[in-house]
Design a protein around this motif. Sequence first.
Motif, PDB file in Angstrom:
ATOM      1  N   THR A 119      -7.147 -58.007  53.329  1.00 16.33           N
ATOM      2  CA  THR A 119      -6.390 -56.954  54.004  1.00 16.33           C
ATOM      3  C   THR A 119      -5.960 -55.891  53.009  1.00 16.33           C
ATOM      4  O   THR A 119      -6.040 -54.690  53.299  1.00 16.33           O
ATOM      5  CB  THR A 119      -5.178 -57.561  54.735  1.00 16.33           C
ATOM      6  N   SER A 120      -5.542 -56.308  51.834  1.00  9.28           N
ATOM      7  CA  SER A 120      -5.166 -55.344  50.790  1.00  9.28           C
ATOM      8  C   SER A 120      -6.355 -54.477  50.404  1.00  9.28           C
ATOM      9  O   SER A 120      -6.224 -53.258  50.252  1.00  9.28           O
ATOM     10  CB  SER A 120      -4.633 -56.072  49.554  1.00  9.28           C
ATOM     11  N   ALA A 121      -7.518 -55.098  50.252  1.00  4.30           N
ATOM     12  CA  ALA A 121      -8.719 -54.341  49.885  1.00  4.30           C
ATOM     13  C   ALA A 121      -9.063 -53.299  50.951  1.00  4.30           C
ATOM     14  O   ALA A 121      -9.417 -52.159  50.628  1.00  4.30           O
ATOM     15  CB  ALA A 121      -9.893 -55.290  49.665  1.00  4.30           C
ATOM     16  N   LEU A 122      -8.948 -53.681  52.213  1.00  5.47           N
ATOM     17  CA  LEU A 122      -9.252 -52.729  53.293  1.00  5.47           C
ATOM     18  C   LEU A 122      -8.223 -51.596  53.322  1.00  5.47           C
ATOM     19  O   LEU A 122      -8.583 -50.426  53.479  1.00  5.47           O
ATOM     20  CB  LEU A 122      -9.309 -53.444  54.643  1.00  5.47           C
ATOM     21  N   LEU A 123      -6.957 -51.943  53.175  1.00  3.15           N
ATOM     22  CA  LEU A 123      -5.929 -50.899  53.156  1.00  3.15           C
ATOM     23  C   LEU A 123      -6.148 -49.946  51.979  1.00  3.15           C
ATOM     24  O   LEU A 123      -5.923 -48.737  52.102  1.00  3.15           O
ATOM     25  CB  LEU A 123      -4.535 -51.523  53.104  1.00  3.15           C
ATOM     26  N   LYS A 124      -6.591 -50.475  50.854  1.00  2.77           N
ATOM     27  CA  LYS A 124      -6.898 -49.608  49.703  1.00  2.77           C
ATOM     28  C   LYS A 124      -8.081 -48.698  50.018  1.00  2.77           C
ATOM     29  O   LYS A 124      -8.064 -47.511  49.664  1.00  2.77           O
ATOM     30  CB  LYS A 124      -7.176 -50.452  48.460  1.00  2.77           C
ATOM     31  N   LYS A 125      -9.110 -49.228  50.683  1.00  2.00           N
ATOM     32  CA  LYS A 125     -10.249 -48.394  51.086  1.00  2.00           C
ATOM     33  C   LYS A 125      -9.786 -47.269  52.010  1.00  2.00           C
ATOM     34  O   LYS A 125     -10.320 -46.172  51.983  1.00  2.00           O
ATOM     35  CB  LYS A 125     -11.316 -49.229  51.795  1.00  2.00           C
ATOM     36  N   ARG A 126      -8.799 -47.572  52.837  1.00  2.00           N
ATOM     37  CA  ARG A 126      -8.255 -46.576  53.769  1.00  2.00           C
ATOM     38  C   ARG A 126      -7.275 -45.626  53.079  1.00  2.00           C
ATOM     39  O   ARG A 126      -6.846 -44.642  53.662  1.00  2.00           O
ATOM     40  CB  ARG A 126      -7.509 -47.276  54.912  1.00  2.00           C
ATOM     41  N   GLY A 127      -6.863 -45.978  51.859  1.00  2.00           N
ATOM     42  CA  GLY A 127      -5.900 -45.149  51.132  1.00  2.00           C
ATOM     43  C   GLY A 127      -4.472 -45.307  51.615  1.00  2.00           C
ATOM     44  O   GLY A 127      -3.626 -44.441  51.374  1.00  2.00           O
ATOM     45  N   THR A 128      -4.181 -46.424  52.281  1.00  2.00           N
ATOM     46  CA  THR A 128      -2.836 -46.616  52.841  1.00  2.00           C
ATOM     47  C   THR A 128      -2.097 -47.822  52.259  1.00  2.00           C
ATOM     48  O   THR A 128      -0.987 -48.120  52.697  1.00  2.00           O
ATOM     49  CB  THR A 128      -2.912 -46.778  54.378  1.00  2.00           C
ATOM     50  N   PHE A 129      -2.710 -48.524  51.310  1.00  2.00           N
ATOM     51  CA  PHE A 129      -2.078 -49.740  50.801  1.00  2.00           C
ATOM     52  C   PHE A 129      -0.681 -49.487  50.249  1.00  2.00           C
ATOM     53  O   PHE A 129       0.264 -50.200  50.588  1.00  2.00           O
ATOM     54  CB  PHE A 129      -2.937 -50.431  49.741  1.00  2.00           C
ATOM     55  N   ASP A 130      -0.549 -48.498  49.376  1.00  8.92           N
ATOM     56  CA  ASP A 130       0.743 -48.250  48.738  1.00  8.92           C
ATOM     57  C   ASP A 130       1.835 -47.960  49.766  1.00  8.92           C
ATOM     58  O   ASP A 130       2.939 -48.499  49.683  1.00  8.92           O
ATOM     59  CB  ASP A 130       0.642 -47.095  47.735  1.00  8.92           C
ATOM     60  N   ALA A 177      -8.408 -56.943  62.785  1.00  7.61           N
ATOM     61  CA  ALA A 177      -9.354 -58.066  62.746  1.00  7.61           C
ATOM     62  C   ALA A 177      -9.351 -58.737  61.375  1.00  7.61           C
ATOM     63  O   ALA A 177      -9.310 -59.977  61.277  1.00  7.61           O
ATOM     64  CB  ALA A 177     -10.757 -57.581  63.104  1.00  7.61           C
ATOM     65  N   VAL A 178      -9.396 -57.947  60.322  1.00  7.86           N
ATOM     66  CA  VAL A 178      -9.409 -58.510  58.970  1.00  7.86           C
ATOM     67  C   VAL A 178      -8.122 -59.285  58.709  1.00  7.86           C
ATOM     68  O   VAL A 178      -8.152 -60.404  58.178  1.00  7.86           O
ATOM     69  CB  VAL A 178      -9.626 -57.407  57.909  1.00  7.86           C
ATOM     70  N   ALA A 179      -6.987 -58.721  59.086  1.00  5.94           N
ATOM     71  CA  ALA A 179      -5.704 -59.397  58.873  1.00  5.94           C
ATOM     72  C   ALA A 179      -5.615 -60.683  59.690  1.00  5.94           C
ATOM     73  O   ALA A 179      -5.120 -61.704  59.188  1.00  5.94           O
ATOM     74  CB  ALA A 179      -4.543 -58.461  59.222  1.00  5.94           C
ATOM     75  N   SER A 180      -6.097 -60.662  60.907  1.00  4.71           N
ATOM     76  CA  SER A 180      -6.076 -61.870  61.740  1.00  4.71           C
ATOM     77  C   SER A 180      -6.967 -62.956  61.146  1.00  4.71           C
ATOM     78  O   SER A 180      -6.602 -64.142  61.141  1.00  4.71           O
ATOM     79  CB  SER A 180      -6.535 -61.541  63.163  1.00  4.71           C
ATOM     80  N   LYS A 183     -18.358 -58.693  53.104  1.00  8.53           N
ATOM     81  CA  LYS A 183     -19.149 -58.443  51.890  1.00  8.53           C
ATOM     82  C   LYS A 183     -18.624 -57.206  51.162  1.00  8.53           C
ATOM     83  O   LYS A 183     -18.431 -57.215  49.946  1.00  8.53           O
ATOM     84  CB  LYS A 183     -20.622 -58.277  52.251  1.00  8.53           C
ATOM     85  N   SER A 184     -18.378 -56.158  51.912  1.00 12.50           N
ATOM     86  CA  SER A 184     -17.863 -54.923  51.315  1.00 12.50           C
ATOM     87  C   SER A 184     -16.508 -55.150  50.648  1.00 12.50           C
ATOM     88  O   SER A 184     -16.274 -54.692  49.528  1.00 12.50           O
ATOM     89  CB  SER A 184     -17.732 -53.842  52.394  1.00 12.50           C
ATOM     90  N   LEU A 215     -18.153 -49.117  52.449  1.00 11.89           N
ATOM     91  CA  LEU A 215     -18.130 -49.627  53.823  1.00 11.89           C
ATOM     92  C   LEU A 215     -18.475 -48.474  54.763  1.00 11.89           C
ATOM     93  O   LEU A 215     -17.664 -47.583  54.974  1.00 11.89           O
ATOM     94  CB  LEU A 215     -16.738 -50.195  54.150  1.00 11.89           C
ATOM     95  N   ASP A 216     -19.705 -48.495  55.281  1.00 10.50           N
ATOM     96  CA  ASP A 216     -20.147 -47.471  56.224  1.00 10.50           C
ATOM     97  C   ASP A 216     -19.917 -48.021  57.632  1.00 10.50           C
ATOM     98  O   ASP A 216     -20.786 -48.682  58.206  1.00 10.50           O
ATOM     99  CB  ASP A 216     -21.618 -47.127  55.984  1.00 10.50           C
ATOM    100  N   GLU A 217     -18.763 -47.731  58.171  1.00 11.13           N
ATOM    101  CA  GLU A 217     -18.365 -48.301  59.460  1.00 11.13           C
ATOM    102  C   GLU A 217     -19.281 -47.885  60.605  1.00 11.13           C
ATOM    103  O   GLU A 217     -19.509 -48.668  61.527  1.00 11.13           O
ATOM    104  CB  GLU A 217     -16.920 -47.932  59.767  1.00 11.13           C
ATOM    105  N   ALA A 218     -19.805 -46.683  60.552  1.00 13.42           N
ATOM    106  CA  ALA A 218     -20.665 -46.210  61.637  1.00 13.42           C
ATOM    107  C   ALA A 218     -21.929 -47.061  61.748  1.00 13.42           C
ATOM    108  O   ALA A 218     -22.410 -47.320  62.854  1.00 13.42           O
ATOM    109  CB  ALA A 218     -21.026 -44.738  61.416  1.00 13.42           C
ATOM    110  N   LYS A 219     -22.447 -47.530  60.626  1.00 16.81           N
ATOM    111  CA  LYS A 219     -23.684 -48.323  60.635  1.00 16.81           C
ATOM    112  C   LYS A 219     -23.478 -49.759  61.081  1.00 16.81           C
ATOM    113  O   LYS A 219     -24.434 -50.431  61.453  1.00 16.81           O
ATOM    114  CB  LYS A 219     -24.306 -48.334  59.232  1.00 16.81           C
TER     115      LYS A 219
END
Length: 175
Positions: free
Chosen positions: A59-70, A107-110, A140-141, A148-152
């Motif tokens: 979840t931390s990794a995804l939030l960092k990818k989103r730029g919202t972790f901090d 989903a990732v957090a759950s 994997k990402s 992470l290319d979400e559209a694909k």
Amino acid sequence: MNLEKLQVGLLVLLKSREQESQNDHPYFRQVNSSGRLSVLQEISGWWRIFAIERTCILTSALLKKRGTFDEVAGRFANRPDVTPYYQQQAAIFLADMGCHSDPLIAAVASFEAALLAIKAGDMTGPVTIDWQHAPYAVLKSLLLGAPLDEAKIRGAYRMVVSHDTPELFYVKPLQ
């Protein structure tokens, strides 16, 4: 003042960030007005953020990818109702993120919450999580730090997490 009142009073100051009526003792007023209290509060917040980052890896990794972790972790760390025990902090944080408006974060957090529950022996039955992205590609990402290319990877998937499954989870594409 006895030791219990002193400890409870200092904890209230450290967590609440404001003076409370039960802490009307001159000592607490002095501590509350000192610059040292804010330093301790900041350090306490850093430890909470560090614990979330190290315990809620996906979840931390995804939030960092989103730029919202901090922002997200900082807001969580400053909540006065959060327990000082990092395992319980992780469960609370993941439960909050499991209700996130972003379906991928939810989903990732759950998923991560379910894995931590299995590890702790707290899972009573299987947990079903619906994904709007291919879970294996997302994981994997996040684990490899890859883009992470979400559209694909959009699609409908159902993940079942269970301690009865040899790999702890499996994924089924939905029609």
